[in-house]
Write a protein that holds these residues in place. Structure first.
Motif, PDB file in Angstrom:
ATOM      1  N   ILE A  45      -2.679  12.192 -29.132  1.00  0.00           N
ATOM      2  CA  ILE A  45      -3.174  12.872 -30.338  1.00  0.00           C
ATOM      3  C   ILE A  45      -3.945  11.892 -31.213  1.00  0.00           C
ATOM      4  N   SER A  46      -3.467  10.654 -31.334  1.00  0.00           N
ATOM      5  CA  SER A  46      -4.208   9.640 -32.084  1.00  0.00           C
ATOM      6  C   SER A  46      -5.565   9.380 -31.437  1.00  0.00           C
ATOM      7  N   ALA A  47      -5.580   9.356 -30.108  1.00  0.00           N
ATOM      8  CA  ALA A  47      -6.858   9.176 -29.407  1.00  0.00           C
ATOM      9  C   ALA A  47      -7.787  10.368 -29.644  1.00  0.00           C
ATOM     10  N   PHE A  48      -7.226  11.581 -29.719  1.00  0.00           N
ATOM     11  CA  PHE A  48      -8.042  12.764 -29.991  1.00  0.00           C
ATOM     12  C   PHE A  48      -8.734  12.641 -31.351  1.00  0.00           C
ATOM     13  N   ARG A  49      -7.981  12.183 -32.360  1.00  0.00           N
ATOM     14  CA  ARG A  49      -8.586  12.043 -33.690  1.00  0.00           C
ATOM     15  C   ARG A  49      -9.735  11.046 -33.661  1.00  0.00           C
ATOM     16  N   GLU A  50      -9.555   9.942 -32.958  1.00  0.00           N
ATOM     17  CA  GLU A  50     -10.624   8.950 -32.864  1.00  0.00           C
ATOM     18  C   GLU A  50     -11.820   9.508 -32.095  1.00  0.00           C
ATOM     19  N   MET A  51     -11.557  10.266 -31.040  1.00  0.00           N
ATOM     20  CA  MET A  51     -12.647  10.869 -30.272  1.00  0.00           C
ATOM     21  C   MET A  51     -13.446  11.845 -31.128  1.00  0.00           C
ATOM     22  N   ARG A  52     -12.756  12.601 -31.968  1.00  0.00           N
ATOM     23  CA  ARG A  52     -13.466  13.563 -32.807  1.00  0.00           C
ATOM     24  C   ARG A  52     -14.340  12.858 -33.827  1.00  0.00           C
ATOM     25  N   ARG A  53     -13.868  11.735 -34.367  1.00  0.00           N
ATOM     26  CA  ARG A  53     -14.721  10.967 -35.291  1.00  0.00           C
ATOM     27  C   ARG A  53     -15.949  10.418 -34.568  1.00  0.00           C
ATOM     28  N   GLU A  54     -15.764   9.950 -33.346  1.00  0.00           N
ATOM     29  CA  GLU A  54     -16.904   9.448 -32.577  1.00  0.00           C
ATOM     30  C   GLU A  54     -17.887  10.572 -32.259  1.00  0.00           C
ATOM     31  N   ASP A  55     -17.366  11.757 -31.933  1.00  0.00           N
ATOM     32  CA  ASP A  55     -18.250  12.894 -31.655  1.00  0.00           C
ATOM     33  C   ASP A  55     -19.055  13.282 -32.893  1.00  0.00           C
ATOM     34  N   ALA A  56     -18.404  13.291 -34.061  1.00  0.00           N
ATOM     35  CA  ALA A  56     -19.109  13.643 -35.295  1.00  0.00           C
ATOM     36  C   ALA A  56     -20.185  12.600 -35.619  1.00  0.00           C
TER      37      ALA A  56
END
Length: 487
Positions: free
Chosen positions: A423-434
């Motif tokens: 889940i922590s990795a998901f949050r980081e991935m979403r910031r990178e996508d944005a």
């Protein structure tokens, strides 16, 4: 086996460290026989042709010595494999606590926690010690109930007055440690005289041991999940042992012959006239001889009895009957399997409630050693993986319906079975996508910006051409003709 030194006897409330050790070691030794017995049944080391007669043991020891038909391990494993700790949540902060997960991962508790649940369900109790390791870092150490014993404060079921660990290493050296609220008492390595120990202050002011009791009653001791199963397991072993013996003596069709002269040897003992086997032919020259065959014993009665005992075991342990294949080997599917496993899931959730409270106390102890205010976070919750097995389609469909109720995405990720690290990795991935989407948008054509008056105004010549241009669009032929006449 550790033997307490001579002359140690505690009468009344213990006062000195040696009194505490003598008292606690007496409690431990009283429990050891039952704990060893439960462990043997879980491991399947209890059979050993225990129900056969002496002559059968002599006959079949080499044949059936390694035979096992143990269901105790299945009953325990079917529950413990569904109890997986995902993390710890404090309501004041979103998601799971990062530092709590750091304590957990550093001590390899994602693996060792299963051993704690297993021992607690097999032997009725297990323990976890929170103490700095050899490297000085805080460590969460699971300890077997065969080595540790605790004493609760009078009138309390949660607060400990003392705890002791009696451990013997592979070289026969004794390790004895006593924890109280005020001090920690340790004997020297390999020292058998308990009065020669050293005392040091307790840095946290509480006993740093957390008991994991398996459904302890208010006025009773914790009990093993095998306590009510063992008698039925013994009955199954007895029945199957009888079936195996019958298969050797009575299941093979016995043949007989009449009218045949009995031949005796020199000592007057009758000589067996035939060597009966599958590939042997029986024949006699005497026309009066007649051959016949007794009906072989049927083993179906043994099978029916074992099936009945397994049904009783399934009911008592709340383990689905299809785990024992008592329905002919056909496992249910779809909604039927969810209904069949409802009792097992309810039992697992109940154990998770007991064990979850103990894990929360472990994490609060870790924060206490660090001097963190979260040592008093009594609202902390243990996050467990869903113990109910469902198809992926059913699970995701249920989560999509929860999303319509505005359940936060992070909670849905957790319910979907993703770990806190994922889940922590998901949050980081979403910031990178944005961030990447913003960079792509910046590279595209930009719309014309209209600023202050005259900032983007056309030149005089361009304005004249624009005014002289014929109207465009669907204004009609009449408008175009009027414009042409003016020219």
């Amino acid at each position: 086996m550790i033997v307490p030194p001579n002359g140690y006897a505690a009468a009344g409330p213990p006062e000195s460290p040696t009194d505490w050790l003598a008292y606690l070691y007496g409690k431990l030794t009283d429990r050891l026989p039952d704990m060893f017995r439960y462990a043997e049944y879980y491991e399947g080391e209890h059979q050993r042709l225990a129900f056969s007669q002496a002559r059968f043991k002599a006959e079949f020891r080499e044949v059936f010595e390694s035979w096992r038909d143990n269901f105790c391990g299945l009953i325990i494993d079917s529950a413990t494999e569904r109890m997986v700790v995902e993390g710890f949540r404090i309501p004041a902060s979103p998601g799971t606590d990062t530092e709590a997960r750091e304590f957990w991962q550093r001590s390899s508790m994602d693996v060792l926690s299963t051993a704690v649940h297993l021992d607690a369900m097999v032997q009725g109790r297990a323990y976890v010690l929170v103490w700095p390791g050899s490297d000085g870092e805080l460590s969460i150490q699971p300890v077997s109930a065969e080595e540790m014993v605790v004493q609760f404060k009078p009138g309390s079921r949660t607060e400990l007055e003392a705890a002791a660990r009696f451990y013997m290493d592979d070289w026969g050296r004794q390790w004895v440690t006593l924890w109280t609220e005020s001090y920690v008492y340790e004997t020297k390595l390999g020292q058998t005289e308990w009065e020669n120990g050293t005392k040091a202050p307790n840095p946290v002011g509480v006993v740093p041991v957390v008991p994991f009791h398996n459904r302890a009653r208010l006025a009773g001791e914790p009990y093993s999940d095998l306590a009510n199963v063992i008698p039925i397991q013994d009955a199954i072993n007895k029945t199957v042992s009888d079936a195996l013996t019958a298969s050797e003596f009575a299941a093979f069709p016995q043949r007989y012959v009449t009218g045949l002269e009995i031949v005796e040897d020199d000592q007057g003992n009758p000589v067996e006239p035939f060597k009966v086997a599958v590939d042997k032919l029986l024949q006699a020259e005497d026309p009066q001889a007649k051959f016949g065959q007794f009906e072989a014993a049927s083993l179906s009665n043994y099978c029916d009895l074992v099936g009945l005992l397994l049904q009783h075991m399934s009911s008592i342990s709340r383990t689905p009957s299809h785990f024992f294949l008592v329905n002919g080997g056909t496992a249910p599917s779809g909604e039927a399997i969810i209904s069949a496993e409802a009792g097992l899931v309810a039992k697992v959730r109940e154990r998770m409630r007991y064990f979850g409270e103990s894990w929360e106390r472990v994490i609060r102890l870790c924060f206490a050693f660090k001097g963190d205010k979260r040592a008093d976070a009594f609202s902390m919750e243990t996050v467990w993986r869903d113990p109910e097995y469902r198809t992926e389609a059913q699970h995701i469909d249920a989560l999509l319906k929860l999303k319509q109720l505005n359940v936060p995405e992070e909670q849905l990720w957790s319910d979907a079975g993703y770990t806190p690290s994922q889940i922590s990795a998901f949050r980081e991935m979403r910031r990178e996508d944005a961030k990447a989407a913003a960079e792509v948008q910046a590279l595209g054509p930009q719309p014309e910006q209209v600023g202050a008056v005259g900032a983007n105004a056309p030149s005089e010549s361009r304005a004249a051409r624009m005014a002289a241009k014929a109207p465009q669009g669907n204004s009609g032929n009449a408008s175009r003709k009027i414009n042409e006449k003016k020219r």
